[in-house]
Scaffold this motif. Structure first.
Motif, mmCIF file in Angstrom:
data_model
loop_
_atom_site.group_PDB
_atom_site.id
_atom_site.type_symbol
_atom_site.label_atom_id
_atom_site.label_comp_id
_atom_site.label_asym_id
_atom_site.label_seq_id
_atom_site.Cartn_x
_atom_site.Cartn_y
_atom_site.Cartn_z
ATOM 1 N N PHE A 248 29.893 33.255 46.749
ATOM 2 C CA PHE A 248 30.327 34.927 45.988
ATOM 3 C C PHE A 248 30.218 36.066 46.471
ATOM 4 O O PHE A 248 29.434 37.245 45.687
ATOM 5 C CB PHE A 248 29.041 34.923 44.545
ATOM 6 N N ARG A 249 30.507 36.290 47.852
ATOM 7 C CA ARG A 249 30.453 37.583 48.347
ATOM 8 C C ARG A 249 31.759 38.711 48.156
ATOM 9 O O ARG A 249 31.439 39.808 47.638
ATOM 10 C CB ARG A 249 29.940 37.212 50.163
ATOM 11 N N ASP A 250 32.508 37.984 47.431
ATOM 12 C CA ASP A 250 33.753 39.116 47.031
ATOM 13 C C ASP A 250 33.186 39.537 45.954
ATOM 14 O O ASP A 250 32.833 39.103 44.844
ATOM 15 C CB ASP A 250 34.451 37.721 46.984
ATOM 16 N N PRO A 251 33.252 40.916 45.603
ATOM 17 C CA PRO A 251 33.620 42.026 44.056
ATOM 18 C C PRO A 251 34.496 41.390 43.193
ATOM 19 O O PRO A 251 34.015 41.415 41.826
ATOM 20 C CB PRO A 251 33.027 42.993 45.326
ATOM 21 N N ALA A 252 35.027 40.907 43.227
ATOM 22 C CA ALA A 252 35.805 40.150 42.089
ATOM 23 C C ALA A 252 35.298 39.185 41.813
ATOM 24 O O ALA A 252 35.474 39.153 40.377
ATOM 25 C CB ALA A 252 37.032 39.371 43.253
ATOM 26 N N TRP A 253 34.110 38.693 42.268
ATOM 27 C CA TRP A 253 33.208 37.023 41.531
ATOM 28 C C TRP A 253 32.359 37.914 40.364
ATOM 29 O O TRP A 253 31.226 37.818 39.763
ATOM 30 C CB TRP A 253 32.567 36.624 42.657
ATOM 31 N N GLU A 254 32.413 39.748 40.395
ATOM 32 C CA GLU A 254 31.015 40.703 39.910
ATOM 33 C C GLU A 254 32.051 40.732 38.569
ATOM 34 O O GLU A 254 31.142 41.442 37.254
ATOM 35 C CB GLU A 254 30.934 41.854 40.363
ATOM 36 N N ARG A 255 33.062 40.157 38.149
ATOM 37 C CA ARG A 255 33.727 40.503 37.370
ATOM 38 C C ARG A 255 33.257 39.227 35.937
ATOM 39 O O ARG A 255 33.017 38.238 35.934
ATOM 40 C CB ARG A 255 35.646 40.233 37.446
ATOM 41 N N LEU A 256 33.596 39.711 34.807
ATOM 42 C CA LEU A 256 32.870 38.567 33.951
ATOM 43 C C LEU A 256 33.169 37.766 33.863
ATOM 44 O O LEU A 256 32.417 36.267 33.419
ATOM 45 C CB LEU A 256 33.150 39.637 32.192
ATOM 46 N N ASP A 257 34.602 37.173 33.182
ATOM 47 C CA ASP A 257 35.313 36.228 33.083
ATOM 48 C C ASP A 257 34.666 35.028 34.634
ATOM 49 O O ASP A 257 34.442 33.759 34.553
ATOM 50 C CB ASP A 257 37.113 35.996 32.914
ATOM 51 N N ARG A 258 34.930 35.433 35.684
ATOM 52 C CA ARG A 258 33.973 34.517 36.953
ATOM 53 C C ARG A 258 32.970 34.635 36.837
ATOM 54 O O ARG A 258 32.313 33.910 37.329
ATOM 55 C CB ARG A 258 34.511 35.506 37.917
#
Length: 292
Positions: A248-258
């Protein structure tokens, strides 16, 4: 006096939480320990989304809360402490200390059992370490944690006042020791003999598994010293250490749904205790090459 505190429980808890949050957030601005790698507005909005989701779920499932359970236990005379002829202040003190150890043991358990680690790793997947990390726990972990604490409250007969004091200390120190603040080294050396400081706990958020599986305490620091899980400093230093996991190093994984679906994504065998063969001297490159 105890009755007054219990009657004011929501105001006390929210008031202290917001006050500590404001103090630590201001300190992070005035004296940050490390630069952040992800935009604060993006992380904070999503981390607070997790907090709100978990709070609403817990209140829906357990409307009386843990303090309400403590009051019920107290009136029913359940639990070991209710059977002992001890001064009330000593009962409260013992209950707070026992609950703190229970949280330490629960934390270790969530690192040791792969299925529980799947829930807890969302907390560790934060790419930065600041005051909101201290509140970022998966809603399902919050529910399980409530159940564990409830069993301890019933078993030991923790009175409502002790539960309230413990909950306030836990939330306040979680905000404090997850904060991205710079503290004089001499002050940190003294404080960490008693409580968990930010530099103490930051080691626990290193992406090296042998550091992730250390420094489990939230409140009292003695549990890690007694149990042999204390690590004084991170391998790469506080300025050079990498926060997070090798997943989960991609900042997209910091989004609530993810963040909410992270327990159901990818392998769970990278970090649980006794599940990883790496050694303390492994380099970043060696950790990076391992399965993500």
């Amino acid at each position: 006096m105890a009755d007054w505190f219990l009657a004011q429980e929501p105001i006390i808890r929210v008031g202290i939480l917001l006050s500590v949050l404001a103090i630590m957030a201001t300190w992070e601005i005035l004296g940050p320990r490390r630069p952040l790698s992800v935009g604060k507005a993006y992380r904070w909005s999503n981390n607070w989304g997790v907090v709100i989701t978990g709070t609403l779920l817990t209140r829906f499932l357990f409307p009386a809360g843990l303090v309400g359970l403590g009051l019920f236990v107290e009136t029913q005379g359940w639990g070991l402490l209710q059977m002992l002829d001890l001064p009330f202040w000593l009962v409260v003190l013992i209950a707070v200390v026992v609950l703190d150890f229970a949280i330490w043991a629960q934390h270790v358990m969530f690192h040791a059992v792969p299925s529980l680690w799947r829930l807890h790793r969302m907390h560790h997947a934060d790419l930065d370490f600041d005051v909101t990390t201290g509140l970022r726990f998966h809603p399902l972990e919050i529910v399980l944690s409530f159940g564990i604490k409830a069993m301890v409250v019933v078993a030991i007969g923790a009175p409502a006042l002790a539960v309230l004091i413990f909950e306030v200390i836990l939330s306040s120190l979680a905000l404090f020791n997850h904060s991205n603040v710079r503290m004089p080294a001499a002050v940190d050396r003294v404080l960490r003999w008693f409580i968990v400081t930010p530099d103490f706990h930051r080691v626990h958020h290193s992406w090296y598994p042998h550091e992730t599986n250390s420094n489990f305490g939230f409140n009292l620091s003695l549990w890690d010293r007694i149990m042999g899980t204390y690590r004084a400093q991170p391998q790469d230093g506080h300025d050079g250490m990498t926060i997070g996991l090798n997943q989960f190093r991609d900042p997209a994984w910091e989004r609530l749904d993810r963040m909410l679906v992270q327990p159901f994504v990818g392998p769970a065998d990278s970090y649980p205790i006794n599940r990883r063969p790496e050694t303390e001297g492994d380099s970043r490159e060696e950790v990076t090459r391992r399965r993500r």
